[in-house]
Design a protein around this motif. Sequence first.
Motif, PDB file in Angstrom:
ATOM      1  N   ILE A 208       0.847  -1.201   0.000  1.00 56.36           N
ATOM      2  CA  ILE A 208       0.000   0.000   0.000  1.00 56.36           C
ATOM      3  C   ILE A 208       0.883   1.253   0.000  1.00 56.36           C
ATOM      4  O   ILE A 208       0.613   2.218  -0.718  1.00 56.36           O
ATOM      5  N   GLU A 209       1.938   1.210   0.797  1.00 57.73           N
ATOM      6  CA  GLU A 209       2.859   2.348   0.874  1.00 57.73           C
ATOM      7  C   GLU A 209       3.497   2.639  -0.480  1.00 57.73           C
ATOM      8  O   GLU A 209       3.667   3.806  -0.864  1.00 57.73           O
ATOM      9  N   ASP A 210       3.821   1.584  -1.239  1.00 56.64           N
ATOM     10  CA  ASP A 210       4.551   1.735  -2.505  1.00 56.64           C
ATOM     11  C   ASP A 210       3.643   1.710  -3.725  1.00 56.64           C
ATOM     12  O   ASP A 210       4.111   1.474  -4.841  1.00 56.64           O
ATOM     13  N   ILE A 211       2.372   1.949  -3.545  1.00 57.07           N
ATOM     14  CA  ILE A 211       1.401   1.758  -4.623  1.00 57.07           C
ATOM     15  C   ILE A 211       1.687   2.621  -5.854  1.00 57.07           C
ATOM     16  O   ILE A 211       1.506   2.162  -6.990  1.00 57.07           O
ATOM     17  N   GLU A 212       2.156   3.834  -5.680  1.00 61.74           N
ATOM     18  CA  GLU A 212       2.354   4.725  -6.830  1.00 61.74           C
ATOM     19  C   GLU A 212       3.436   4.213  -7.774  1.00 61.74           C
ATOM     20  O   GLU A 212       3.235   4.113  -8.991  1.00 61.74           O
ATOM     21  N   GLY A 213       4.600   3.894  -7.210  1.00 60.42           N
ATOM     22  CA  GLY A 213       5.683   3.383  -8.044  1.00 60.42           C
ATOM     23  C   GLY A 213       5.353   2.029  -8.639  1.00 60.42           C
ATOM     24  O   GLY A 213       5.680   1.751  -9.807  1.00 60.42           O
ATOM     25  N   ASP A 214       4.698   1.166  -7.848  1.00 56.31           N
ATOM     26  CA  ASP A 214       4.338  -0.169  -8.339  1.00 56.31           C
ATOM     27  C   ASP A 214       3.342  -0.077  -9.496  1.00 56.31           C
ATOM     28  O   ASP A 214       3.452  -0.811 -10.482  1.00 56.31           O
ATOM     29  N   ARG A 215       2.380   0.822  -9.370  1.00 52.30           N
ATOM     30  CA  ARG A 215       1.370   0.972 -10.428  1.00 52.30           C
ATOM     31  C   ARG A 215       2.007   1.465 -11.735  1.00 52.30           C
ATOM     32  O   ARG A 215       1.666   0.993 -12.822  1.00 52.30           O
ATOM     33  N   LYS A 216       2.926   2.399 -11.624  1.00 55.00           N
ATOM     34  CA  LYS A 216       3.545   2.984 -12.815  1.00 55.00           C
ATOM     35  C   LYS A 216       4.306   1.945 -13.624  1.00 55.00           C
ATOM     36  O   LYS A 216       4.357   2.025 -14.858  1.00 55.00           O
ATOM     37  N   TYR A 217       4.883   0.941 -12.937  1.00 55.25           N
ATOM     38  CA  TYR A 217       5.685  -0.055 -13.634  1.00 55.25           C
ATOM     39  C   TYR A 217       4.986  -1.404 -13.752  1.00 55.25           C
ATOM     40  O   TYR A 217       5.614  -2.453 -13.856  1.00 55.25           O
ATOM     41  N   GLY A 218       3.659  -1.377 -13.715  1.00 52.88           N
ATOM     42  CA  GLY A 218       2.877  -2.552 -14.088  1.00 52.88           C
ATOM     43  C   GLY A 218       2.732  -3.639 -13.063  1.00 52.88           C
ATOM     44  O   GLY A 218       2.355  -4.767 -13.406  1.00 52.88           O
ATOM     45  N   GLN A 220       1.081  -5.889 -10.120  1.00 51.50           N
ATOM     46  CA  GLN A 220      -0.304  -6.297  -9.864  1.00 51.50           C
ATOM     47  C   GLN A 220      -0.477  -6.681  -8.402  1.00 51.50           C
ATOM     48  O   GLN A 220      -0.963  -7.764  -8.079  1.00 51.50           O
ATOM     49  N   THR A 221      -0.044  -5.809  -7.490  1.00 51.92           N
ATOM     50  CA  THR A 221      -0.161  -6.089  -6.062  1.00 51.92           C
ATOM     51  C   THR A 221      -1.611  -5.911  -5.596  1.00 51.92           C
ATOM     52  O   THR A 221      -2.442  -5.362  -6.323  1.00 51.92           O
ATOM     53  N   MET A 222      -1.899  -6.366  -4.402  1.00 52.40           N
ATOM     54  CA  MET A 222      -3.264  -6.339  -3.900  1.00 52.40           C
ATOM     55  C   MET A 222      -3.894  -4.948  -3.906  1.00 52.40           C
ATOM     56  O   MET A 222      -5.032  -4.790  -4.385  1.00 52.40           O
ATOM     57  N   PRO A 223      -3.237  -3.915  -3.382  1.00 50.90           N
ATOM     58  CA  PRO A 223      -3.869  -2.587  -3.397  1.00 50.90           C
ATOM     59  C   PRO A 223      -4.112  -2.050  -4.798  1.00 50.90           C
ATOM     60  O   PRO A 223      -5.007  -1.227  -4.997  1.00 50.90           O
ATOM     61  N   ILE A 224      -3.349  -2.501  -5.791  1.00 55.17           N
ATOM     62  CA  ILE A 224      -3.549  -2.059  -7.165  1.00 55.17           C
ATOM     63  C   ILE A 224      -4.708  -2.813  -7.801  1.00 55.17           C
ATOM     64  O   ILE A 224      -5.572  -2.220  -8.459  1.00 55.17           O
ATOM     65  N   VAL A 225      -4.759  -4.123  -7.618  1.00 58.70           N
ATOM     66  CA  VAL A 225      -5.779  -4.960  -8.256  1.00 58.70           C
ATOM     67  C   VAL A 225      -7.127  -4.845  -7.546  1.00 58.70           C
ATOM     68  O   VAL A 225      -8.171  -4.700  -8.196  1.00 58.70           O
ATOM     69  N   TRP A 226      -7.114  -4.924  -6.221  1.00 56.42           N
ATOM     70  CA  TRP A 226      -8.358  -4.941  -5.450  1.00 56.42           C
ATOM     71  C   TRP A 226      -8.678  -3.604  -4.787  1.00 56.42           C
ATOM     72  O   TRP A 226      -9.764  -3.438  -4.254  1.00 56.42           O
ATOM     73  N   GLY A 227      -7.727  -2.694  -4.759  1.00 62.28           N
ATOM     74  CA  GLY A 227      -7.948  -1.401  -4.127  1.00 62.28           C
ATOM     75  C   GLY A 227      -7.386  -1.336  -2.715  1.00 62.28           C
ATOM     76  O   GLY A 227      -7.224  -2.363  -2.044  1.00 62.28           O
TER      77      GLY A 227
END
Length: 313
Positions: A208-218, A220-227
């Motif tokens: 959740i803490e790293d959601i911005e960087g993780d989302r930008k580079y594709g 598919q972690t839980m906070p990105i996929v499920w919110g």
Amino acid sequence: MKLVFAFFRLIRSLNLIFIALTQIIFHYCIVLPVFHNAGIPPYLDGISFLMIVLSSVCIAAAGYIINDYFDVNMDLINKPDRMVVEKVIHRRAAIIWHWVLSAIGVLLGFAAGLRLGIIWLGPANLLCVVLLWVYSTTFKKKLLTGNVLISLLTAWVVLVVGFVNLNLIWKHGTQMPLRDISHISKFTFLYAGFAFVISLIREVVKDIEDIEGDRKYGAQTMPIVWGIHVAKVFTGTWLVVLFGCITILEIYIIQFKWWFTLAYCLLFISLPMVKAFRQLIIARNPADFHRLSSLIKYIMLTGILSMVFFLIY
């Protein structure tokens, strides 16, 4: 000197101390007292045990390095002020250190296995290196897969010491009472289970803490996929489950009148977990989740340190 400090940050030196401390406390506070009470000398000698600890530390250090090696782009967004690879240590140097530490860890595992006659120890360490590589390259970006893998490897820190000792007990055909063997098995899985769950909670919080960087580079972690909301519910559920299990254990030890143990668990494990649950609810930004991650790490430490009370009592 700057390079030295950067290297220690890269390998997460405090985490490595925690890994070594976990194995040392488990061996000396949980396992050895059982041998002492049974009147049997321990089968795991000091040199072999040291080799197991050092192999765990080297493999973990190599894992931290390879994780940062492949996370350079994401870390530029998630934690630019804490970056080491490319900012201070060149990527080529980082990958070399990864292979050197991995090789040392695997060789130490094989050497300890040969000394003890435990053939699975070396291959198990090699598997850990492979899994850490695959985690950093692939599983870290997958839904829950990377979280579960890292949590299992965290639990392995305890499991490997317990399994080695149990293996040696059966190998030597000892007359140790089944009750004592069960004692080692029970606490091996108890603390490994604690390490697994608390690590899983922290991994999701870090996602959740790293959601911005993780989302930008594709990723598919839980906070990105499920919110983020679902990720918080998932984390909170496991916190409640773990809190419930610890509460049951606290009630159980009342019959033994271990009052200092009870006070320790309440003050340094249960209450911080309540605080963590509250922080989880109100957390809104990366700084909030970073503080929550640090608190969960503190709970992991105090939980592991509770082993000392089994030596005292």
